[in-house]
Design an enzyme around this catalytic site. Sequence first.
Site, mmCIF file in Angstrom:
data_model
loop_
_atom_site.group_PDB
_atom_site.id
_atom_site.type_symbol
_atom_site.label_atom_id
_atom_site.label_comp_id
_atom_site.label_asym_id
_atom_site.label_seq_id
_atom_site.Cartn_x
_atom_site.Cartn_y
_atom_site.Cartn_z
ATOM 1 N N HIS A 85 -5.023 -9.434 -2.763
ATOM 2 C CA HIS A 85 -5.211 -9.859 -1.382
ATOM 3 C C HIS A 85 -6.264 -10.961 -1.303
ATOM 4 O O HIS A 85 -7.159 -11.041 -2.144
ATOM 5 C CB HIS A 85 -5.703 -8.672 -0.532
ATOM 6 C CG HIS A 85 -4.762 -7.507 -0.516
ATOM 7 N ND1 HIS A 85 -4.751 -6.565 -1.507
ATOM 8 C CD2 HIS A 85 -3.799 -7.163 0.363
ATOM 9 C CE1 HIS A 85 -3.817 -5.666 -1.233
ATOM 10 N NE2 HIS A 85 -3.225 -6.002 -0.110
ATOM 11 N N TYR A 130 -8.660 -11.018 0.782
ATOM 12 C CA TYR A 130 -9.998 -10.442 1.021
ATOM 13 C C TYR A 130 -10.680 -9.978 -0.257
ATOM 14 O O TYR A 130 -11.874 -9.723 -0.269
ATOM 15 C CB TYR A 130 -9.938 -9.290 2.041
ATOM 16 C CG TYR A 130 -9.086 -8.100 1.645
ATOM 17 C CD1 TYR A 130 -9.488 -7.226 0.641
ATOM 18 C CD2 TYR A 130 -7.877 -7.861 2.285
ATOM 19 C CE1 TYR A 130 -8.700 -6.143 0.283
ATOM 20 C CE2 TYR A 130 -7.086 -6.783 1.937
ATOM 21 C CZ TYR A 130 -7.495 -5.929 0.934
ATOM 22 O OH TYR A 130 -6.722 -4.868 0.577
ATOM 23 N N GLU A 131 -9.930 -9.906 -1.354
ATOM 24 C CA GLU A 131 -10.551 -9.532 -2.625
ATOM 25 C C GLU A 131 -11.352 -10.693 -3.210
ATOM 26 O O GLU A 131 -12.088 -10.502 -4.177
ATOM 27 C CB GLU A 131 -9.485 -9.055 -3.623
ATOM 28 C CG GLU A 131 -8.852 -7.727 -3.199
ATOM 29 C CD GLU A 131 -7.687 -7.304 -4.086
ATOM 30 O OE1 GLU A 131 -7.938 -6.850 -5.204
ATOM 31 O OE2 GLU A 131 -6.533 -7.436 -3.658
ATOM 32 N N HIS A 168 -8.714 3.495 6.519
ATOM 33 C CA HIS A 168 -7.807 3.231 5.399
ATOM 34 C C HIS A 168 -7.065 4.507 5.020
ATOM 35 O O HIS A 168 -5.907 4.455 4.602
ATOM 36 C CB HIS A 168 -8.600 2.677 4.204
ATOM 37 C CG HIS A 168 -7.733 2.299 3.033
ATOM 38 N ND1 HIS A 168 -6.719 1.366 3.117
ATOM 39 C CD2 HIS A 168 -7.711 2.743 1.752
ATOM 40 C CE1 HIS A 168 -6.121 1.251 1.940
ATOM 41 N NE2 HIS A 168 -6.701 2.085 1.096
ATOM 42 N N MET A 199 -2.820 -7.859 6.274
ATOM 43 C CA MET A 199 -3.713 -8.721 5.495
ATOM 44 C C MET A 199 -3.026 -9.270 4.245
ATOM 45 O O MET A 199 -3.691 -9.592 3.266
ATOM 46 C CB MET A 199 -4.962 -7.925 5.087
ATOM 47 C CG MET A 199 -5.693 -7.271 6.245
ATOM 48 S SD MET A 199 -7.012 -6.201 5.656
ATOM 49 C CE MET A 199 -7.405 -5.291 7.167
ATOM 50 N N SER A 200 -1.712 -9.333 4.265
ATOM 51 C CA SER A 200 -1.008 -9.745 3.037
ATOM 52 C C SER A 200 0.252 -10.516 3.392
ATOM 53 O O SER A 200 0.374 -11.083 4.473
ATOM 54 C CB SER A 200 -0.654 -8.496 2.222
ATOM 55 O OG SER A 200 0.319 -7.712 2.901
ATOM 56 N N ALA A 241 1.970 -2.653 4.450
ATOM 57 C CA ALA A 241 1.518 -1.744 5.497
ATOM 58 C C ALA A 241 0.911 -2.621 6.579
ATOM 59 O O ALA A 241 0.227 -3.595 6.276
ATOM 60 C CB ALA A 241 0.468 -0.797 4.942
ATOM 61 N N SER A 252 0.817 -1.230 0.000
ATOM 62 C CA SER A 252 0.000 0.000 0.000
ATOM 63 C C SER A 252 0.841 1.267 0.000
ATOM 64 O O SER A 252 1.633 1.488 0.916
ATOM 65 C CB SER A 252 -0.867 0.077 1.259
ATOM 66 O OG SER A 252 -1.730 -1.005 1.337
ATOM 67 N N ASN A 304 -0.132 2.457 11.452
ATOM 68 C CA ASN A 304 -1.061 2.856 12.523
ATOM 69 C C ASN A 304 -0.860 1.905 13.686
ATOM 70 O O ASN A 304 -0.352 0.801 13.502
ATOM 71 C CB ASN A 304 -2.516 2.733 12.019
ATOM 72 C CG ASN A 304 -2.827 1.320 11.539
ATOM 73 O OD1 ASN A 304 -2.419 0.915 10.431
ATOM 74 N ND2 ASN A 304 -3.500 0.555 12.369
ATOM 75 N N HIS A 307 -3.047 0.690 -5.232
ATOM 76 C CA HIS A 307 -2.266 -0.376 -5.843
ATOM 77 C C HIS A 307 -2.391 -0.245 -7.356
ATOM 78 O O HIS A 307 -3.474 -0.374 -7.902
ATOM 79 C CB HIS A 307 -2.778 -1.745 -5.404
ATOM 80 C CG HIS A 307 -2.564 -2.038 -3.945
ATOM 81 N ND1 HIS A 307 -1.430 -2.658 -3.471
ATOM 82 C CD2 HIS A 307 -3.313 -1.782 -2.872
ATOM 83 C CE1 HIS A 307 -1.511 -2.772 -2.158
ATOM 84 N NE2 HIS A 307 -2.645 -2.242 -1.769
#
Length: 278
Positions: free
Chosen positions: A84, A86-87, A248, A212-213, A114, A31, A236, A62
């Site tokens: 990802h 989640y996609e 985000h 998440m990656s 990230a 990211s 964060n 991206h």
Amino acid sequence: MSSAELSAAVAAVRAALPPSARPTVGLILGSGLGAFADTLEARVAVPFEKIPGLPPSTIVGHAGNVVYGTKGGVEVLALQGRVHFYEGHDLQRVAFPARVLVAAGCKTLVITNAAGGVATSLSAGEIVIVSDHLNLLGGSPLRGPNDQELGPRFPDMTEAYDRKLRALAAAAGKDVGLTLREGIYAACQGPQYETPAEVRMLRGLGADLVGMSTVPEVIAAVHMGARVLGLSCCTNLAAGVTGEKLSHSEVTETAARVRDRFIALLGRVLERIAAGEA
Ligand code: HPA
């Protein structure tokens, strides 16, 4: 994913590159970090859509290109953007672009992301060297029949994040004025951010970072015998650490703030790799 699909993807990448190109280092840019690929010399960008098996990347921030170029004396192949879990893709598909880099000759992969800071000592904007991971994705990119030509059925993960590359990254950090700490990265499915209770659980499990990656790509790259360096940008503090809500836009804003530092670091990492230090 079969080795025939992999060969077709590698052939499509090679066809787009100068015939003399021999990339040896692969980069996966997370990211907001895709800008590094724009700093490569002798750049050739190939959109994901032109490479069979690479799904178009859908997430904002991206770009979705495989970019060839040189930096610091190394020929690199960079994924500007990634897909990802989640996609909606399965883990085999998520890991496929990393496999393409390795099969195209990149036996060293630098994988960036990230992440949220789970360790309370972390600050937003800090870059962390990944020392190990927790795969909490509920599956493996290696599930299904094993292609013995790609790697073993039961690959060892004792040193998934190469020790020498970690030392090299720490030294490269010093070169650019950064003290980089190491941390354990936990991969969760997302796309919702974690709850504070989940973050406490992750801390109890030994995680320093959550994202998440990365983990599917690392597993696939290690399966193929590649060496991996993982670098996380702590964008964060994870949910519940400060009580502030997560967004985000905070993630992309911090990634943007750290971008120049990250680019300088990656440049030094590549120079040190070119010098044969790891
Ligand atoms: N959690 C999960 N993934 C993330 C985070 C987070 O807090 N920040 C950036 N990616």
